[in-house]
Design an enzyme around this catalytic site. Structure first.
Site, PDB file in Angstrom:
ATOM      1  N   ASP A 172      64.021  44.684  43.002  1.00 56.55           N
ATOM      2  CA  ASP A 172      63.275  43.432  42.809  1.00 56.55           C
ATOM      3  C   ASP A 172      62.766  42.959  44.167  1.00 56.55           C
ATOM      4  OD1 ASP A 172      62.431  40.775  42.313  1.00 56.55           O
ATOM      5  OD2 ASP A 172      63.859  40.595  40.666  1.00 56.55           O
TER       6      ASP A 172
ATOM      7  N   LYS B 179      58.546  35.709  47.167  1.00 50.79           N
ATOM      8  CA  LYS B 179      58.446  34.426  47.848  1.00 50.79           C
ATOM      9  C   LYS B 179      59.405  34.380  49.035  1.00 50.79           C
ATOM     10  CE  LYS B 179      57.051  31.917  43.694  1.00 50.79           C
ATOM     11  NZ  LYS B 179      57.348  30.796  42.755  1.00 50.79           N
TER      12      LYS B 179
ATOM     13  N   ASP C 272      57.370  49.839  46.913  1.00 52.01           N
ATOM     14  CA  ASP C 272      55.918  49.796  47.088  1.00 52.01           C
ATOM     15  C   ASP C 272      55.472  48.490  47.743  1.00 52.01           C
ATOM     16  OD1 ASP C 272      56.847  48.739  44.455  1.00 52.01           O
ATOM     17  OD2 ASP C 272      54.771  48.077  44.295  1.00 52.01           O
TER      18      ASP C 272
END
Length: 231
Positions: free
Chosen positions: A140, A144, A176
């Site tokens: 994940d 932010k 990525d």
């Protein structure tokens, strides 16, 4: 089957997605209890006694850990390609656990154990130096800035991982997200690792692409493959 909530752990997003298919619910009921690593939860192991690695597979085989296995494509591939290795897969997202169980059934492998919860609970009870390899594949990204502390490549995760990895063990990271690459290169070496990759755009010889990589390529993002060695 429900993944138990752990109120003292609040670093994850959602744990459930769309409704499970009937066969996925069947896999969760029939296969997950048999494949789950015992003694990880605080209810089962309140004293946080170390696990016995031999008890997982009945021998002293090398142990590999995949953190956040998603749909299980890579986990099942590695299990089938390395029958003499024991793999521990961790995933907190219930739908991913169900998908992985289906792939493990199809691969007809018996060298995988799963923890359907927070990886920190598992690492608390892994003996020091018990792992020969670890994978962190398309984690994940928490894009932010205020959420960067939730990324795996932070001291809260890397310290316990380094303790559980044997000297010389390999730690592979695929992502990525360029900023995740930046943070990985900043945070991993100080945790006790040396970087050993030479070309971040070349995958490992035994790499099995995942659905997350396929999505990244469709959306025009370049995969990065980073390798580190535990000192």
């Amino acid at each position: 089957m429900q993944i138990p909530d752990t109120p003292h752990r609040n670093f994850h997003g959602r744990r459930h997605g769309k409704a499970l298919k009937p066969n996925q619910r069947l896999w969760l009921e029939e296969d997950l209890p048999r494949l789950s690593v015992p003694g990880v939860s605080r209810a089962d192991n309140p004293g946080r006694a170390p696990l016995d690695p031999r008890a997982l597979f009945g021998d002293d085989r090398p142990l590999w850990l995949e953190v956040g296995f998603g749909g299980g494509e890579h986990l099942a591939h590695q299990a089938r390609a390395n029958p003499g290795v024991g793999l521990i897969g961790v995933e907190i997202f219930l739908n991913g656990v169900a998908m992985a169980l289906g792939k493990l059934r199809a691969a007809e492998v018996d060298n995988v154990r799963l923890h359907p919860g927070d990886v920190r609970d598992l690492m608390e009870v892994l003996p020091e130096g018990c792992l020969a390899r670890a994978f962190l594949l398309y984690p994940d990204p928490w894009p932010k800035a205020r959420h960067h502390r939730r990324r795996f490549v932070t001291p809260e995760y890397l310290g316990p991982l380094a303790r559980a990895l044997a000297p010389g063990a390999e730690f592979r990271v695929a992502t990525d997200i360029p900023d995740y690459v930046r943070q990985t290169l900043e945070e991993v070496p100080p945790a006790g690792f040396d970087r050993v990759d030479t070309d971040v755009h070349t995958a490992w010889p035994d790499w099995r692409p995942t659905r997350y990589e396929a999505k990244a390529l469709r959306e025009g993002r370049a995969p990065h493959y980073l390798s580190f060695r535990r000192r």
